[in-house]
Scaffold this motif. Structure first.
Motif, PDB file in Angstrom:
ATOM      1  N   LEU A 290      15.617  30.845   2.036  1.00 31.10           N
ATOM      2  CA  LEU A 290      16.679  29.650   1.531  1.00 31.10           C
ATOM      3  C   LEU A 290      16.063  28.063   2.017  1.00 31.10           C
ATOM      4  CD1 LEU A 290      19.642  31.282   3.532  1.00 31.10           C
ATOM      5  CD2 LEU A 290      19.655  30.918   1.857  1.00 31.10           C
ATOM      6  N   GLN A 291      15.396  28.339   3.689  1.00 31.18           N
ATOM      7  CA  GLN A 291      14.784  26.717   3.737  1.00 31.18           C
ATOM      8  C   GLN A 291      13.914  26.326   2.455  1.00 31.18           C
ATOM      9  OE1 GLN A 291      15.945  24.899   6.830  1.00 31.18           O
ATOM     10  NE2 GLN A 291      14.583  23.025   5.968  1.00 31.18           N
ATOM     11  N   ARG A 292      13.163  26.944   2.083  1.00 29.40           N
ATOM     12  CA  ARG A 292      12.331  26.495   0.565  1.00 29.40           C
ATOM     13  C   ARG A 292      13.683  26.614  -0.611  1.00 29.40           C
ATOM     14  NH1 ARG A 292      11.190  28.321  -3.755  1.00 29.40           N
ATOM     15  NH2 ARG A 292      12.076  30.397  -3.545  1.00 29.40           N
TER      16      ARG A 292
ATOM     17  N   ALA B 135      16.210  22.484  -4.082  1.00 28.65           N
ATOM     18  CA  ALA B 135      16.852  21.917  -4.460  1.00 28.65           C
ATOM     19  C   ALA B 135      17.171  19.702  -4.155  1.00 28.65           C
ATOM     20  CB  ALA B 135      18.149  22.289  -4.115  1.00 28.65           C
ATOM     21  N   ALA B 136      16.510  20.265  -3.461  1.00 30.39           N
ATOM     22  CA  ALA B 136      16.711  18.155  -2.597  1.00 30.39           C
ATOM     23  C   ALA B 136      15.595  17.623  -3.432  1.00 30.39           C
ATOM     24  CB  ALA B 136      16.537  18.518  -1.407  1.00 30.39           C
TER      25      ALA B 136
ATOM     26  N   ARG C  10      23.994  21.756  -4.580  1.00 31.98           N
ATOM     27  CA  ARG C  10      23.346  23.442  -4.276  1.00 31.98           C
ATOM     28  C   ARG C  10      22.265  23.447  -2.475  1.00 31.98           C
ATOM     29  NH1 ARG C  10      22.968  28.538  -3.980  1.00 31.98           N
ATOM     30  NH2 ARG C  10      21.407  29.029  -4.366  1.00 31.98           N
ATOM     31  N   ALA C  11      21.918  21.634  -2.456  1.00 37.68           N
ATOM     32  CA  ALA C  11      21.003  21.994  -1.566  1.00 37.68           C
ATOM     33  C   ALA C  11      22.303  21.992   0.358  1.00 37.68           C
ATOM     34  CB  ALA C  11      20.130  20.637  -0.963  1.00 37.68           C
ATOM     35  N   ARG C  12      23.571  21.559  -0.682  1.00 38.50           N
ATOM     36  CA  ARG C  12      24.432  21.597   1.061  1.00 38.50           C
ATOM     37  C   ARG C  12      24.849  22.867   0.932  1.00 38.50           C
ATOM     38  NH1 ARG C  12      29.777  21.894   0.780  1.00 38.50           N
ATOM     39  NH2 ARG C  12      29.778  21.623  -1.732  1.00 38.50           N
ATOM     40  N   THR C  13      25.104  23.546  -0.078  1.00 41.20           N
ATOM     41  CA  THR C  13      25.574  25.184   0.130  1.00 41.20           C
ATOM     42  C   THR C  13      24.830  25.854   0.880  1.00 41.20           C
ATOM     43  OG1 THR C  13      26.886  24.821  -1.561  1.00 41.20           O
ATOM     44  CG2 THR C  13      26.629  26.606  -1.288  1.00 41.20           C
TER      45      THR C  13
END
Length: 96
Positions: free
Chosen positions: A8-10, A15-16, A23-26
């Motif tokens: 998830l971190q990757r 996404a960022a 998407r990065a916020r989600t």
């Protein structure tokens, strides 16, 4: 679970970098839910759009409680009149 968090971190970093901040916020919210004890499936299904993150300075000094904001339209109750406070009860007690 660590593989899921790392994945998830990757995905959040990818996404960022792609400027897909929604998407990065989600993904960030999903990571927070998994760290909080939710299963990855529960975190993926959770609706986090309405959540509001705590802003810096939203807490008083030396406390862990957030400042309370009154609901819209709320007015504080009227203050009691200091000239009439408790006079009825004193007379009843003094006469008894």
């Amino acid at each position: 679970m660590t593989e899921t968090l790392a994945e998830l971190q990757r995905m959040m970093e990818v996404a960022a970098e792609a400027m897909d901040f929604e998407r990065a916020r989600t993904l960030r919210d999903q990571i927070s839910l998994v760290r909080g004890g939710a299963t990855p499936e529960e975190a993926a299904q959770a609706e986090t759009a309405g959540l509001r993150r705590q802003q810096p300075g939203a807490m008083g000094l030396g406390t862990s409680q957030q400042r309370v904001t009154p609901p819209p339209g709320w007015k504080p109750p009227p203050k009691p009149d200091p000239m009439t406070r408790g006079k009825g009860r004193r007379r009843a007690r003094d006469q008894a």
